[in-house]
Motif scaffolding. Structure first.
Motif, PDB file in Angstrom:
ATOM      1  N   SER A  82      -3.142 -61.512  94.884  1.00 45.65           N
ATOM      2  CA  SER A  82      -2.740 -61.397  96.174  1.00 45.65           C
ATOM      3  C   SER A  82      -1.493 -62.153  96.102  1.00 45.65           C
ATOM      4  N   ASN A  83      -0.016 -61.975  97.729  1.00 40.79           N
ATOM      5  CA  ASN A  83       0.789 -62.209  96.761  1.00 40.79           C
ATOM      6  C   ASN A  83       1.222 -63.188  98.771  1.00 40.79           C
ATOM      7  N   GLU A  84      -0.216 -64.386  98.547  1.00 43.81           N
ATOM      8  CA  GLU A  84       0.670 -64.859 100.179  1.00 43.81           C
ATOM      9  C   GLU A  84       2.100 -66.009  99.755  1.00 43.81           C
ATOM     10  N   THR A  85       2.550 -66.272 100.921  1.00 33.72           N
ATOM     11  CA  THR A  85       4.097 -67.005 100.200  1.00 33.72           C
ATOM     12  C   THR A  85       3.922 -68.507 100.207  1.00 33.72           C
ATOM     13  N   ILE A  86       4.623 -69.377  99.587  1.00 38.40           N
ATOM     14  CA  ILE A  86       4.671 -70.275  98.709  1.00 38.40           C
ATOM     15  C   ILE A  86       5.883 -71.224  99.549  1.00 38.40           C
ATOM     16  N   GLU A  87       5.710 -72.552 100.525  1.00 39.26           N
ATOM     17  CA  GLU A  87       6.649 -73.044 100.447  1.00 39.26           C
ATOM     18  C   GLU A  87       7.756 -73.383  99.945  1.00 39.26           C
TER      19      GLU A  87
END
Length: 180
Positions: free
Chosen positions: A7-12
């Motif tokens: 997975s390559n989710e966006t990090i705030e």
């Protein structure tokens, strides 16, 4: 066809840990004193050399040089004092932080920097101390990252026992991912 769990989710960015919130430990107070002593001795040697040239009996200095040396002595003494004070301020700002997964070092008066190295990426650690450091029970810890020929950073002015403890901790925890 294999199913992967990539997975390559966006990090705030607001959820990122703050590097400046690390609790940095100061270097040894003896380090500040030893560095100040070394700086002052260096400037004293320079001043004494200039005085010897001014007062030596073997040859006469040209008149413009004789007139310039007193002002030069004042300028060198002032510069030496200012740089020594700046060095003390810089030495007091330096610090290190050891956390579960990384080692950080901060320095700088005008140009501040924080260098962090993940423990997993540390290839080896060297403990160094010269004759002056040895006399005062101080050591430097040089941290080398994997793939680099030069040290990533060095933490100077550690009490020798603390430097040995840090080195041992890093060596024992370098394989932290393999144990998880």
């Amino acid at each position: 066809m294999s199913t992967s769990s990539f997975s390559n989710e966006t990090i705030e960015s607001s959820s990122l840990p703050k590097a400046r919130e690390q609790r940095f430990l100061p270097l040894s107070p003896a380090y500040v004193k030893v560095n100040l002593l070394c700086r002052l001795l260096l400037w004293l040697v320079i001043l004494v050399a200039l005085v010897v040239v001014y007062w030596q009996p073997w040859f006469e200095l040209p008149s413009p040089m004789q007139k310039a040396i007193p002002g030069l002595l004042i300028a060198i003494a002032s510069l030496g004092l200012l740089l020594s004070v700046y060095g003390v301020i810089g030495d007091k700002i330096k610090g290190y932080a050891l956390r579960e997964h990384d080692l950080s070092y901060k320095s700088g008066v005008i140009f501040k920097s924080i260098i962090s190295q993940p423990i997993l990426r540390i290839q080896h650690v060297e403990l160094k101390h010269g004759p002056i450091d040895r006399h005062f029970g101080l050591a430097s810890l040089e941290v080398f990252s994997a793939g680099g020929a030069m040290h990533t950073f060095a933490i100077p002015g550690l009490p020798e026992e603390k430097a040995r403890e840090l080195r041992q901790y890093i060596l024992e925890h370098g394989d932290i991912a393999a144990n998880e």
